[in-house]
Design a protein around this motif. Structure first.
Motif, PDB file in Angstrom:
ATOM      1  N   VAL A 247       0.847  -1.203   0.000  1.00  0.00           N
ATOM      2  CA  VAL A 247       0.000   0.000   0.000  1.00  0.00           C
ATOM      3  C   VAL A 247       0.879   1.249   0.000  1.00  0.00           C
ATOM      4  N   HIS A 248       1.932   1.246   0.823  1.00  0.00           N
ATOM      5  CA  HIS A 248       2.861   2.387   0.888  1.00  0.00           C
ATOM      6  C   HIS A 248       3.540   2.590  -0.478  1.00  0.00           C
ATOM      7  N   GLU A 249       4.104   1.518  -1.031  1.00  0.00           N
ATOM      8  CA  GLU A 249       4.848   1.648  -2.292  1.00  0.00           C
ATOM      9  C   GLU A 249       3.917   2.063  -3.430  1.00  0.00           C
ATOM     10  N   CYS A 250       2.677   1.580  -3.367  1.00  0.00           N
ATOM     11  CA  CYS A 250       1.727   1.918  -4.420  1.00  0.00           C
ATOM     12  C   CYS A 250       1.414   3.412  -4.401  1.00  0.00           C
ATOM     13  N   CYS A 251       1.534   4.033  -3.232  1.00  0.00           N
ATOM     14  CA  CYS A 251       1.342   5.483  -3.170  1.00  0.00           C
ATOM     15  C   CYS A 251       2.462   6.185  -3.933  1.00  0.00           C
ATOM     16  N   HIS A 252       3.660   5.595  -3.934  1.00  0.00           N
ATOM     17  CA  HIS A 252       4.745   6.168  -4.742  1.00  0.00           C
ATOM     18  C   HIS A 252       4.425   6.019  -6.241  1.00  0.00           C
ATOM     19  N   VAL A 253       3.785   4.915  -6.625  1.00  0.00           N
ATOM     20  CA  VAL A 253       3.337   4.782  -8.022  1.00  0.00           C
ATOM     21  C   VAL A 253       2.352   5.906  -8.347  1.00  0.00           C
ATOM     22  N   ALA A 277      11.201  11.215   8.453  1.00  0.00           N
ATOM     23  CA  ALA A 277      10.414  11.635   7.286  1.00  0.00           C
ATOM     24  C   ALA A 277       9.093  10.884   7.152  1.00  0.00           C
ATOM     25  N   TYR A 278       9.019   9.650   7.684  1.00  0.00           N
ATOM     26  CA  TYR A 278       7.802   8.853   7.514  1.00  0.00           C
ATOM     27  C   TYR A 278       6.711   9.238   8.513  1.00  0.00           C
ATOM     28  N   ASN A 279       7.081  10.041   9.513  1.00  0.00           N
ATOM     29  CA  ASN A 279       6.164  10.336  10.611  1.00  0.00           C
ATOM     30  C   ASN A 279       5.222  11.483  10.248  1.00  0.00           C
ATOM     31  N   ARG A 296       6.842  13.228   0.577  1.00  0.00           N
ATOM     32  CA  ARG A 296       6.373  12.044  -0.186  1.00  0.00           C
ATOM     33  C   ARG A 296       6.341  10.766   0.650  1.00  0.00           C
ATOM     34  N   GLU A 297       7.271  10.608   1.564  1.00  0.00           N
ATOM     35  CA  GLU A 297       7.268   9.407   2.406  1.00  0.00           C
ATOM     36  C   GLU A 297       6.124   9.448   3.415  1.00  0.00           C
ATOM     37  N   ALA A 298       5.921  10.624   4.008  1.00  0.00           N
ATOM     38  CA  ALA A 298       4.812  10.758   4.962  1.00  0.00           C
ATOM     39  C   ALA A 298       3.472  10.525   4.261  1.00  0.00           C
TER      40      ALA A 298
HETATM   41 ZN   LIG Z   1       8.480   5.157   0.607  1.00  0.00          ZN
END
Ligand SMILES: [Zn+2]
Length: 365
Positions: A247-253, A277-279, A296-298
């Motif tokens: 789900v996380h990686e798909c957000c990068h797509v 950065a993820y927080n 982008r990571e958050a």
């Molecule tokens: Zn990421």
């Protein structure tokens, strides 16, 4: 400081602004210049945003066509290989050769698409960035607020660095394909696609998404899953974390398809310069109010957390992904994480991301 919500929904309509000052501590003269300055900054920001929107749309239509052809080539050669696999003695070898050919052709076309994204991404980033830099400098000096100027700086740096990173990484993918290092490259399984479609709806061209499990050739420098364009490298993600990471990686797509290769520059910048950065909850504490304002990571982590911790309200059992059952997100769900209720924030974020994507060629397939 004022905010216009849902401005995109008013596109093409005439909007009237009544400019009224409610904070006059600087006196009429200084206050006038302060208002004028922030007006100039905001106008520059709006113009730059419009430039980005147009460039991103053109970019996505063109690359979507190329990437869809790439995917079709992969599928065609895999199908041919499968059809020939029954031939005695050489069937297995033929199947492997056809899988390899499809992978190389697909990798080459993906590289072409990334070049298109790169060129348009540089144009869009630099044009939008220069508009924000100039408007932000003038407005920022008058109003003593440098945010638009900084945003312009980030546009240029993110646009150019993302384009370069994108092309280099896609070149890496092609090298992998030539040397058989992405052998396990596969489409989403029907179950994965159902889950991701439930979350992102039509906002991602799922047909073009590829997943590489395990070994990843030139990308094996570390064990962290990551995403290049439409290809998700899951590395050795344990089964218990698999769908959440997906789900996380798909957000990068989504970011790649929506804002071009600059997300790579932005994400690299966030990982390098933003502590934790993820927080995303820390980013909200620090003043961010919208999903669009997160790094982008958050952004990606919001969806992973909403997938994991969002649920239908009790007494319904907690099932991962149930937060996203309805479109728009229903009133019967909740998303509590880190001791606070994030339901409204996640609902607004989801509405923004889902958007309307029916104009994209691959969505007609
Ligand atoms: Zn990421």
């Amino acid at each position: 400081m004022y905010e216009l919500r849902d401005l995109a929904a008013l596109q093409g309509q005439r909007i009237h602004f009544l400019w009224q000052r409610d904070e006059d501590s600087d006196g009429p003269v200084l206050g006038f210049f302060r208002d004028l300055g922030s007006g100039v900054s905001q106008a520059a920001d709006a113009v730059a945003g419009a430039v980005e929107a147009v460039v991103n749309a053109v970019e996505e239509v063109v690359t979507d066509v190329i990437e869809t052809v790439a995917t079709a080539a992969r599928s065609l050669f895999d199908w041919l290989g499968g059809a020939l696999s029954g031939i005695p003695l050489i069937g297995g070898a033929l199947q492997a050769v056809f899988h390899w050919i499809g992978g190389v052709i697909g990798g080459f076309l993906d590289l072409v698409a990334s070049l298109v994204k790169a060129i348009l991404g540089i144009v869009g980033g630099v044009v939008a960035g220069v508009v924000r830099l100039v408007g932000g400098a003038i407005g920022g000096l008058l109003s003593w607020d440098g945010r638009t100027f900084v945003k312009g700086f980030n546009d240029v740096v993110g646009g150019v660095s993302g384009a370069l990173i994108g092309v280099v990484l896609k070149l890496g993918s092609l090298v992998n394909a030539v040397f058989g290092q992405e052998w396990s490259s596969r489409p989403l399984t029907p179950a994965e696609r159902d889950l991701l479609r439930r979350i992102y709806r039509g906002s991602i061209a799922f047909y073009n998404v590829r997943v590489v499990d395990g070994a990843s050739g030139v990308f094996s420098v570390n064990d962290d899953p990551f995403t290049v364009g439409n290809t998700i490298y899951m590395k050795s993600t344990p089964p218990a974390d698999y769908l959440g990471i997906l789900v996380h990686e798909c957000c990068h797509v989504w970011q790649y398809q929506n804002m071009g290769s600059r997300y790579l520059g932005d994400a690299a910048g966030a990982q390098a310069f933003v502590p934790d950065a993820y927080n995303w909850q820390a980013a909200l504490d620090a003043g961010a109010r919208r999903w669009q304002d997160l790094n982008r990571e958050a952004q990606a982590e919001v969806f992973r957390d909403a997938y994991r911790f969002g649920r239908k309200r009790p007494p319904a059992p907690a099932v991962p992904g149930d937060f996203f059952l309805d479109d728009p997100v229903g009133d019967d769900v909740s998303f509590v994480a880190g001791g606070r209720d994030n339901t409204d924030f996640a609902r607004a974020s989801t509405a923004w991301v889902r958007g309307d994507w029916s104009w994209r060629p691959s969505s007609w397939l």
